[in-house]
Write a protein that holds these residues in place. Sequence first.
Motif: not given
Lengths: 344, 210
Positions: A144-145, A158-162, A207-208, A213-214
């Motif tokens: 994940w960017a 911010t680093s992973a997905t919610p 968001i990540g 899909e975000t």
Amino acid sequence: MREQKFIVSPAPHLSSGVTVNKIMWSVSLALLPAIVGAVYFFGVKVLQIIGVSILSAIITEAIILWLRKKPVAISDGSAFLTGLLLALNLPQDIPLWLPALGSAFAISVVKQTFGGLGHNIFNPALGGRVFLLLSYSRYMTTGWATPRAGIISIDGITSATPLTAWLDANRTLSDPNAAENVKVLASQHLNDLHSSDTLLRLFTGNIGGCIGETAALLLIIGAIFLLVKGIISWHIPLSFLGSLAVFAWLLWIPGASKPFHGNVLFHIFSGGAILGAFFMATDMVTSPMTGEGKIIFGLGCGFLTAIIRLYAGYPEGVSFAILLMNAATPMIDRYAKPRRYGNA
Amino acid sequence: MRLLRRSTPRNDKYGVMNMLREFLKGLFKENPVFVLMLGLCPTLAVSTSFANGLGMGIATTFVLVSSNLTISITRKLFPQRMRIPCFIIIIATFVVIVERILSAYLPELNRQLGIFIPLIVVNCIILGRAEAFASRNSPARAVVDGLGMGFGFTAGLLIISIIREALGSGKIFGVSISTEFEPVALMLLPPGAFLTIGFILALKQMKRKR
């Protein structure tokens, strides 16, 4: 090949002028806002991933159609769309051979071994994604960017997905051996995830998450275009998101949350729910034909997504849910058969 | 019905050529994995590495040959209606022997194969050969048939194992091929087994149609 004088085919027999070409290119066009959003949030690298994925899909399709001695109909856009949808379901920080391999698998195994366009049981793009997820979970769950403007810098958001952060926090809370201060931190994370600030970011896409899909808003703009053009019907998206909402609200993780307290908006706007409900589950080949069947299909997708998100090992369950319901589609079609005209 | 068909003419039953044919049919014409499609459960489940495939193949071959021999010797003793339970008891006896030997001398392999060693009892190949061949033929022919079928099964298992091990863990016979190659973990999971056998069967069909 034996020459056939009379073509025997199932209903409908009326031609409406809607061709495979038009459908595929319209869906691709509807995804354009989401692609533009992805480039804005995650940078130009996503275009590379999308390009490689589409190229690989088209080349594979051409080779296999040629091997099968069929007309090489790559201009119908179905391979293009498969490659595009697969790319939108991938993380940003992945080596470029991954989308190439995934698209090749999606077209060759998931689509062409079943007989090509119109005969596949499973959605090719999702089949390709799950193949990559199971084979290379190292890349698929960590690549994940950080989106462009990470306004809040809470760990894990911010680093992973919610959804990953959400599952981690819930696991910590339901773990009887976790230390008290860790639990406090986890419930704080959960509150942050459910805050209106996070929900707004989920809605706008900052968001990540996977490439396409975000940004719920941009996907919905594309979806409205498809609904207006009559390419997708309201049945599957509405029943999918509706049942996801109900079950996300109703179900609970023992020790971490209470029944009837789930955060509905968080579950609808996070992960691939919007992309899946409007663009993947509505695939004509792999979803039921009648309105009634489509509603059953959507309800099943939403229920399975909620179950997988809450109780399974993977944080996101949209792809698995849709694929499982794809497998159930022939059965749903038998059940939801329209009454034969003229019979009592 | 194919199983019940007598595969050789009655005359010259014990000739070398006939015996050889009886043996070779298990390897090619009636290969249990790729032609009869029997015993697919262990085939798909344990073919994750060459060592596992070989272990399973040898264990099954041992049970198959021993049970074929025993059933053929005792075939006239069984009442017609009670024959299946009798076969199962004989097969189960040999499976227990295999299981004890494996857990005593090869505990690691036994752990890897797990439940699939006891499940040899219900392997369709063994019961199928007992019913279709051993219970109607002389002991010598039954042993040859068991060997052929056992080797055929082992060969099928090994072909699938080699493909899955190479793609799924990047190894051939347990040795890593290259550090550059990133293994496709899916090939070690059940879908990998189905994909492998599906493609092998598809290739076979393609060759047959030409």
